[in-house]
Write a protein that holds these residues in place. Structure first.
Motif, short mmCIF file in Angstrom:
data_model
loop_
_atom_site.label_atom_id
_atom_site.label_comp_id
_atom_site.label_asym_id
_atom_site.label_seq_id
_atom_site.Cartn_x
_atom_site.Cartn_y
_atom_site.Cartn_z
N GLY A 8 -8.79 6.07 -4.62
CA GLY A 8 -8.80 4.99 -4.44
C GLY A 8 -7.15 4.99 -3.34
O GLY A 8 -6.13 3.80 -4.08
N GLY A 9 -6.60 5.85 -2.27
CA GLY A 9 -5.85 5.99 -2.02
C GLY A 9 -5.45 5.39 -0.64
O GLY A 9 -6.66 4.78 0.15
N PHE A 10 -4.48 5.97 0.54
CA PHE A 10 -4.89 5.05 2.19
C PHE A 10 -4.90 6.29 2.78
O PHE A 10 -4.97 6.42 4.34
N GLY A 11 -5.07 7.90 2.06
CA GLY A 11 -5.10 8.95 2.92
C GLY A 11 -4.37 9.18 4.47
O GLY A 11 -4.54 9.50 4.97
N SER B 138 -5.43 10.47 -1.34
CA SER B 138 -6.99 10.33 -0.30
C SER B 138 -7.95 8.89 -0.59
O SER B 138 -7.60 8.36 -1.91
N GLU B 139 -8.21 8.58 0.01
CA GLU B 139 -9.38 7.51 -0.62
C GLU B 139 -10.21 6.67 -1.34
O GLU B 139 -10.66 6.46 -1.96
N GLU B 140 -10.78 8.14 -0.97
CA GLU B 140 -12.23 8.49 -2.46
C GLU B 140 -11.19 8.16 -4.15
O GLU B 140 -12.67 8.67 -4.64
N ALA C 95 -0.08 3.69 -2.56
CA ALA C 95 -1.08 4.99 -3.17
C ALA C 95 -1.24 5.15 -1.07
O ALA C 95 -2.37 6.47 -0.93
N GLY D 183 0.61 -1.19 -0.23
CA GLY D 183 -0.20 -0.40 -0.09
C GLY D 183 0.72 0.74 0.02
O GLY D 183 -0.23 1.99 0.08
#
Length: 384
Positions: free
Chosen positions: A62-65, A58-60, A54, A51
């Motif tokens: 497809g990342g982990f923020g 941001s999570e929106e 990612a 991860g």
């Protein structure tokens, strides 16, 4: 102020450091470097599985923020291992351009591909005449129907030959050193009219010179305002410098460890050279520089997301100036304390010194950032 890591951040730190310890020894690094692309595709896939690719997004999308602290953790671990993969260019540089400047459709298309390890990006911002001035852009972008035509030369494009797409800064209007009139364009590696010449840098990474001749870019591949991209470039550069400071601290920490181990084992006149008081003093100097750099890297990390450009730039320049000074001091001491063996390609310490020297020069060396800091009014009073 609380400098303790959260539970999630400690887990991230442990997992990245464990991966580097298991898979990125000095001999393993040399094997990765000998691969056709100059790095390990297997390790790139491992970063995606963990991860790490990612992490900054941001999570929106497809990342982990993750934020600047998470980036600092990863980059410090990567600095200790001297990684060769294009993490900095893809996730930090080009990824930063996407986070701050791309449209929602562009983010939806590109960021998930980065996170999965399917897309590598490079950022072509430097030119032969530009030195450290990000606004010095002579590459031209001319409107042509619904799209644009790019012509010009870009220098020192890190991992440019391995990138699937290259984000190119180009001038759409104004004089060559104006901050206004700069746009960002996403260009495919195999685009008609794009020519690249790949070469190895002094620290073993790969870079490329990119020549653009009548390169066509569709309107959908323009990132943000085609005449107002400089604020995005400037902000991403500041975030990139904060990440580089963390990477340098990782290098410094490993250089100190390697040097101390050498002092404890190398014998001269019937005793270990670490027992000589003069060499102990030099080892202490290395430790002081390391801790000063660590503090300033943490300061840069905290200020990387600052929305006030002046305050952010002051902090970033102060940190980069310290990193540049420490690179010279720690590098010089580590090489000299190793003696002749420190200059050989077979010993890791010289490779670390080369890499921190390159870090000093990326996005402005210590002298450049001291001048920038002076023009901005110096450090805030609370940390002077």
């Amino acid at each position: 102020m609380n400098f303790d890591l959260s539970e999630e951040q400690r887990l991230l730190k442990d997992s990245v450091e464990r991966l580097m310890l298991d898979s990125y020894g000095f001999d393993q690094r040399r094997k990765y470097q000998a691969e056709a692309c100059g790095f390990s595709e297997v390790m790139w896939a491992r970063y995606a599985e963990l991860g790490l690719l990612a992490l900054p997004f941001s999570e929106e999308h497809g990342g982990f923020g993750g934020g600047a602290v998470e980036t600092m953790i990863v980059m410090e671990a990567f600095g200790k291992a001297l990684i060769l993969e294009p993490y900095f260019t893809t996730a930090i540089l080009a990824g930063g351009i996407l986070r701050h400047g791309a449209t929602e459709p562009q983010k939806a298309e590109l960021i998930p591909a980065i996170a999965k390890g399917h897309l590598k990006l490079a950022f072509a911002y430097a030119e032969p005449q530009s030195r450290y001035d990000l606004f010095d852009v002579e590459t031209q972008a001319k409107k042509e129907g619904d799209g644009w035509r790019l012509d010009g030369v870009k220098a020192l494009v890190l991992h440019g030959a391995a990138a699937d797409n290259i984000i190119v800064s180009a001038r759409t209007s104004g004089a060559s050193r104006n901050e206004d009139g700069i746009g960002l364009f996403l260009v495919g590696r195999n685009a008609t009219g794009l020519k690249s010449r790949s070469y190895s840098t002094q620290d073993g990474l790969r870079a490329a010179e990119i020549r653009l001749e009548n390169v066509r870019v569709e309107a959908a591949n323009v990132i943000g305002d085609p005449s107002g991209a400089f604020p995005v470039i400037s902000r991403v550069a500041d975030e990139a410098v904060a990440a580089l400071c963390a990477e340098a601290v990782g290098c410094f920490a490993e250089m100190q460890t390697i040097t101390l181990d050498y002092l404890k084992t190398r014998k001269q006149f019937g005793t270990t050279i670490g027992s000589f008081q003069a060499l102990q003093h030099r080892a202490v100097d290395m430790f002081v520089e390391l801790e000063q750099s660590r503090s300033m890297a943490m300061y840069a990390t905290m200020m990387a997301s600052e929305n006030n450009p002046s305050e952010r730039e002051r902090a970033i320049s102060a940190a980069k100036a310290q990193i540049g000074q420490s690179a010279k001091t720690i590098g010089r001491q580590s090489i000299q304390l190793h003696g002749g063996v420190g200059m050989t390609m077979e010993h890791s310490i010289g490779h670390y010194f080369k890499h921190v020297t390159m870090i000093d020069m990326l996005f402005g060396d210590a002298d450049h950032h001291l001048r920038r800091l002076a023009l901005l009014g110096g450090l805030p009073a609370e940390i002077e």
